[in-house]
Design a protein around this motif. Sequence first.
Motif, PDB file in Angstrom:
ATOM      1  N   ARG A 146       0.846  -1.069   0.035  1.00 56.05           N
ATOM      2  CA  ARG A 146      -0.006   0.090  -0.025  1.00 56.05           C
ATOM      3  C   ARG A 146       0.986   1.199   0.005  1.00 56.05           C
ATOM      4  N   TYR A 161      -3.054   8.482  -2.930  1.00 55.35           N
ATOM      5  CA  TYR A 161      -4.482   8.119  -3.016  1.00 55.35           C
ATOM      6  C   TYR A 161      -5.394   8.674  -4.165  1.00 55.35           C
ATOM      7  N   ALA A 162      -6.448   8.097  -4.361  1.00 56.62           N
ATOM      8  CA  ALA A 162      -7.290   8.454  -5.634  1.00 56.62           C
ATOM      9  C   ALA A 162      -8.105   9.635  -5.452  1.00 56.62           C
ATOM     10  N   SER A 186      -9.218   6.486  -0.841  1.00 54.46           N
ATOM     11  CA  SER A 186      -8.989   5.467  -1.680  1.00 54.46           C
ATOM     12  C   SER A 186      -7.326   5.323  -1.879  1.00 54.46           C
ATOM     13  N   VAL A 188      -3.828   3.936  -2.988  1.00 54.06           N
ATOM     14  CA  VAL A 188      -3.205   3.223  -4.027  1.00 54.06           C
ATOM     15  C   VAL A 188      -2.284   1.905  -3.855  1.00 54.06           C
ATOM     16  N   TYR A 189      -2.790   0.673  -4.071  1.00 53.13           N
ATOM     17  CA  TYR A 189      -1.907  -0.455  -3.824  1.00 53.13           C
ATOM     18  C   TYR A 189      -1.276  -0.628  -5.164  1.00 53.13           C
ATOM     19  N   SER A 208      -0.697  -0.850 -10.546  1.00 55.57           N
ATOM     20  CA  SER A 208      -1.439  -0.365  -9.447  1.00 55.57           C
ATOM     21  C   SER A 208      -3.034  -0.135  -9.436  1.00 55.57           C
ATOM     22  N   THR A 210      -6.852   0.836  -6.865  1.00 51.66           N
ATOM     23  CA  THR A 210      -7.372   1.450  -5.728  1.00 51.66           C
ATOM     24  C   THR A 210      -8.613   0.693  -5.395  1.00 51.66           C
ATOM     25  N   ARG A 211      -9.042   0.677  -4.253  1.00 50.69           N
ATOM     26  CA  ARG A 211     -10.294   0.035  -3.548  1.00 50.69           C
ATOM     27  C   ARG A 211     -10.969   1.185  -2.574  1.00 50.69           C
TER      28      ARG A 211
END
Length: 213
Positions: A146, A161-162, A186, A188-189, A208, A210-211
């Motif tokens: 992450r 993050y998004a 969200s 970013v992974y 990459s 996101t969730r």
Amino acid sequence: MTTVSFRIPRGRRQRGVVLLFCLIVLVILLIGGVAVMRSTHTSLASAGNLVFRRDLSSQGEQAASNVLTAFKSGVLKTAALSAASIPSANYSAVELTANDQGIPLVLLSSSSSPSGTDFTGATFSPTASDLAGATSDITIRYVIDRLCRAAGTATTSSCVYAPSSSNVTGGSSQLPASQRPASTISPVYRLSVRVTGVRSTQVFLQTSFTRPE
């Protein structure tokens, strides 16, 4: 005293010159043939390597499938679960140290028990087994990190993050605040994959995602 002179007929001289030129042409053709054969061999080898690498890349998609399952219904299905590192799932809640190409250093290790560090300097040692490829000489290893500078709840100050609905223009962001969707972070992974094939050929893949959390 009688002097005897010998003269070589002009026709024989011409035939000797023609033979010399023929030999030179044959040598040139021979050199050209060898060069063409070498070029063809190099082209075939390059094409074979390209096909082999594409095959390794395709097999590396197994890792993406496993990670998708983990985030949908597995050990990383909730924000609370992904707030802490899970070495058994090859998951780090903190961004891992990477090389100039962005590949986590822990993924570059050839050890069966790899170990690396994250952004904070803490040691991260993934323990999940490598995935098996289509043949016994192909192995797939992956890590997920992450992109946050600290474990715990994701925040805008510590994570990549998004943009949320309040950070973009157009669409629902133009609605009154009471009608907008809840603003969520969200993070970013990053999924990094290494596929190793015959003759220690390696292919690295990275993506990459996101969730909403």
